[in-house]
Design a protein around this motif. Sequence first.
Motif, PDB file in Angstrom:
ATOM      1  N   GLY B 542       0.688  -0.889   0.174  1.00 18.14           N
ATOM      2  CA  GLY B 542      -0.245  -0.241   0.230  1.00 18.14           C
ATOM      3  C   GLY B 542       0.949   1.529  -0.266  1.00 18.14           C
ATOM      4  O   GLY B 542       0.221   2.256  -1.048  1.00 18.14           O
ATOM      5  N   LEU B 543       1.882   1.170   0.562  1.00 16.99           N
ATOM      6  CA  LEU B 543       2.619   2.318   0.731  1.00 16.99           C
ATOM      7  C   LEU B 543       3.478   2.392  -0.543  1.00 16.99           C
ATOM      8  O   LEU B 543       3.771   3.383  -0.611  1.00 16.99           O
ATOM      9  CB  LEU B 543       4.020   1.819   1.485  1.00 16.99           C
ATOM     10  N   ALA B 544       3.948   1.496  -1.243  1.00 17.97           N
ATOM     11  CA  ALA B 544       4.316   1.594  -2.610  1.00 17.97           C
ATOM     12  C   ALA B 544       3.375   2.049  -4.016  1.00 17.97           C
ATOM     13  O   ALA B 544       4.100   2.799  -3.970  1.00 17.97           O
ATOM     14  CB  ALA B 544       4.841   0.108  -2.993  1.00 17.97           C
ATOM     15  N   GLY B 545       2.246   2.098  -3.330  1.00 18.36           N
ATOM     16  CA  GLY B 545       1.665   2.137  -4.200  1.00 18.36           C
ATOM     17  C   GLY B 545       0.890   3.874  -3.786  1.00 18.36           C
ATOM     18  O   GLY B 545       1.257   4.750  -4.755  1.00 18.36           O
ATOM     19  N   LEU B 588       7.274   9.897   3.078  1.00 15.49           N
ATOM     20  CA  LEU B 588       6.159   8.974   2.529  1.00 15.49           C
ATOM     21  C   LEU B 588       7.280   7.911   2.354  1.00 15.49           C
ATOM     22  O   LEU B 588       7.332   6.894   3.004  1.00 15.49           O
ATOM     23  CB  LEU B 588       5.724   9.395   1.275  1.00 15.49           C
ATOM     24  N   ALA B 589       8.687   8.278   1.881  1.00 19.68           N
ATOM     25  CA  ALA B 589       9.819   7.324   1.440  1.00 19.68           C
ATOM     26  C   ALA B 589      10.227   6.781   2.479  1.00 19.68           C
ATOM     27  O   ALA B 589      10.215   5.905   2.422  1.00 19.68           O
ATOM     28  CB  ALA B 589      10.678   7.937   0.293  1.00 19.68           C
ATOM     29  N   TRP B 590      10.637   7.367   3.358  1.00 20.00           N
ATOM     30  CA  TRP B 590      10.927   7.118   4.890  1.00 20.00           C
ATOM     31  C   TRP B 590       9.439   5.581   5.356  1.00 20.00           C
ATOM     32  O   TRP B 590      10.640   5.155   6.066  1.00 20.00           O
ATOM     33  CB  TRP B 590      11.836   8.765   5.709  1.00 20.00           C
ATOM     34  N   LEU B 591       8.844   6.127   5.228  1.00 18.24           N
ATOM     35  CA  LEU B 591       7.511   5.576   6.163  1.00 18.24           C
ATOM     36  C   LEU B 591       7.546   4.099   5.306  1.00 18.24           C
ATOM     37  O   LEU B 591       7.921   3.121   6.196  1.00 18.24           O
ATOM     38  CB  LEU B 591       6.603   6.300   5.953  1.00 18.24           C
TER      39      LEU B 591
END
Lengths: 300, 622
Positions: B542-545, B588-591
């Motif tokens: 989901g984060l990748a999306g 967001l990338a770090w998350l």
Amino acid sequence: MFRFPRIKVRPTAGGFGYLALVLGITFGAINTGNNLIYMVLAVLLAGLLVSNVLAEWNLRGLKVERRLPAELFAGAAATGAYILTNPRRRGDAWAVEITEAAEGTGHGFVLHCPAGATVEVPATYVFADRGVARLERLWIGSRHPFGLLLRAREVDLAAEVLVYPATRRGAVAATPAGLGMDARSADRRADSGDFAGLREYQPGDPIRRIHWPTSARIGHPMVVQRTGEAGDQVVVRVDPASHGEAREEQIARATGQIEWHFARGDAVGLDADGEVLRPRSGATWRRHLLTTLALLPRRG
Amino acid sequence: MIETASRPLRLLAVVTLLVLATGGGVPAAAATMAGLGLLPTRPLVRPSWTLFHTLALIVAGVLGALLGAVVGFSVLVCWLLFHRVRTARSAGDVQLALLITLLVLLLACVASVSAVLFPALLATAALGPVVLLRAQGIAAPSLERGVGLSVVLVGVALFGVLPRLQGGMLEGIGGEDKGSAFPSDVTLGDGVDGGDDSAIVMRVRVDDGRGVAVPGPFYLRGRSLDFFDGHRWTAEVITARIQRRQDWNWHAQILLEPLESDVLFVLPEVVKVGGLDDGLFRDVSGDWHHRSPGQRLGYDVWARTTRVGKIRSVPSAYLQLPELDPKVRAIANSIAPGGDSDQIITSALALLSDGYTYTDNPPIPAGDPLTWFLTEGKTGHCEYFASALTVLLRARGVPARMGTGFYAAEPPDAGGYVVVRRGNAHAWVEVPVEGGWAVVDASPAAGMIPAHAGLWERQIDAITTIWYRFVLDYDLDAQIAALSRIGSVIVPEIPGDPMRSKSQQGYAGFTIVAVVVMGTGTFVRLLLFALSRPRAQATVEGLAGLIRAARQIARKRGWPIPADLPAVEAGEWLVHEAGEPGRPLATLAWLHYRARYGGEPVEVDDARAQLRALKALPKKKR
């Protein structure tokens, strides 16, 4: 198998007063027809309703874990903790009480657990008997918001804990191991040797070893420690013939002896119900001895 | 924790004690003393509570024995509240103090029906929860506000729906003023009763039946007196034909304060009276009576306006006269000799408006008061004018009677009600016309100027009226009427069958209210359930999306992130190129990085918030 959690709602002392007032005012309102009394009644009932809704919400979704104390001795309070998690996205949890279902076993209280947070709730555990204690469930409850009702929800959280016997001081049940000396000669040997330092008085220390000038200066008793004192080997004995209360008392005294000797730095062995454990020292050995005593079968 | 609870507790205690103080009497004195004692002052001496407890018990016992149990109990409760608030040290003490505060409020409700109780009830509903919360050690302003407001709103709703059951075992308890009496006869020459003229007797709102307010003034008749013995007017049992016409053009809502009288005040010419369950009856004079003297009543009157016109035939008793002084008869004979009834009435009114003056306190004549008024004094109050006109008309063969009641002439208050005070008591003349009795008033207008009511008084009157209508008089009938009104939304009126209509509308209203209550309960539960759901955890996929979506946003804004850059580097690139507005992509990338490689939980809301923040990324200038 799924089962609905048990819910317990119990009025507190103030709650009983409040409910009595509600009943009285209901009687008065119905029998006087005075609308103002109906209005007071409406306010009181609104308080109860809001209190119940908030109390239910306050406990909703809360998760709890136990962090038991490292060592538990029967009859003695030990400090552990509950790990309380409030996973809700909104709504802090207030005045949460966590109580073991087995009455008088463990209890903790935290005033505030914010939404999405985890807090450690200091808890006090007390177990009455030695041996393996089984904790099945606990109650997570609260008097929030008004302190009028205690609402609690049962949580299944099984755990086993080993409770060491109670520690009591009493007649000496230990003998120096393999030296053919009785306890008195062991004490005499402790009086010999070079001066090694001063340490705090422990119950059981001979009065003659108190160093009075230092004790007077410091304000509490200090005893002289000599080189001959260290390295004693003793075997604590539990009479296999004892029964009932006397046996439990003897186990408690043996535990006290073991604790005392380990505190002195002695090597301690155990002769319990015919099984002899040779004197050794160290924390692991101490736990082994205490575990052995805790698990000794009950008789009578 | 008690320190934070003590201030609202003290405030609440003082408010309730002040309200009890408005009830008057010994409890008021005790409440005032207790309230003053709770003001934030440092005590001058360290009191011996045991001594004071003993004294308070003795005083309460003595007062209870002398003045009644309620008085003694009030004094004791005031003392207990003072003591408990002053000495509260634990949460239990605070709870007990609050319970005693509720007892004080209860006593105030028994002692008085004044609208000042409303702020006290409101304060209790709003501050009581705050006190209890703080006693638990919980001091969260937003929670306090929410809980206080909830208790107020739920309390108001419960007040509306709690059924007004009627047990009746404690009837009579309550300090409601039983009111003054309304005389059943009129005696000329008596001194004027020295009561409080500004005391409110009733409130009246008149409309034309379609909801359009009718401006005053109004005559509200209580008694009609037909027999005059020269000094005193009384109602004799006579056989009068009561008009049975059902047409009406005025509808009045009347809120009658407690009066020691069974007289029901109505608009002449009344057609029907509603809103009172039972015990309503009409005597042969056409006057209405009820069986609940000393109680507050709310009722509806439908009436027909009548004008002076052709005199209809009525029993001869309405021509009854005592033995008249020759001078009075001479005056009567001088009025429109040979004229018809209209001319006689007009001339009589003209006579009494010429040289006759109005006074509330005329001298008490030694002999025949009417003769004195018509020949010598020529000054008097409404009873003199009405008596004189009735006698003059009867002497000329025009049937007439005296009407007594109230003259409502004040401008309506903010709620549309005309307030009628004790000083508005009035007497007038009624003559029989087709359709009923028409009012003829001989009193000079100057004598009927209503008591002055300023803007402030009118607002207070309006509030008091609302208080009475929606709180004090909200009984079982009002509840059923309210249910019927609600039910009328879905159940239309059955033509010609008002009883069946009311019944069906009542059931429909009950159903609607039950559905609303259950719906509200369900909604609240669902709302709480939704709010207490755990925060959702984002998956790595989901984060990748979300990162892919963020790259697209950046590209659309004119910041084409090189495709070969991994997520964290892409975020740094955007910050380097676009500045701080590009930071959300980096976050967001770090998350994503922490979730993927550190196994750390990341909340969906936090990740989505970054994506939303990135939408503020400005377009790249070319």
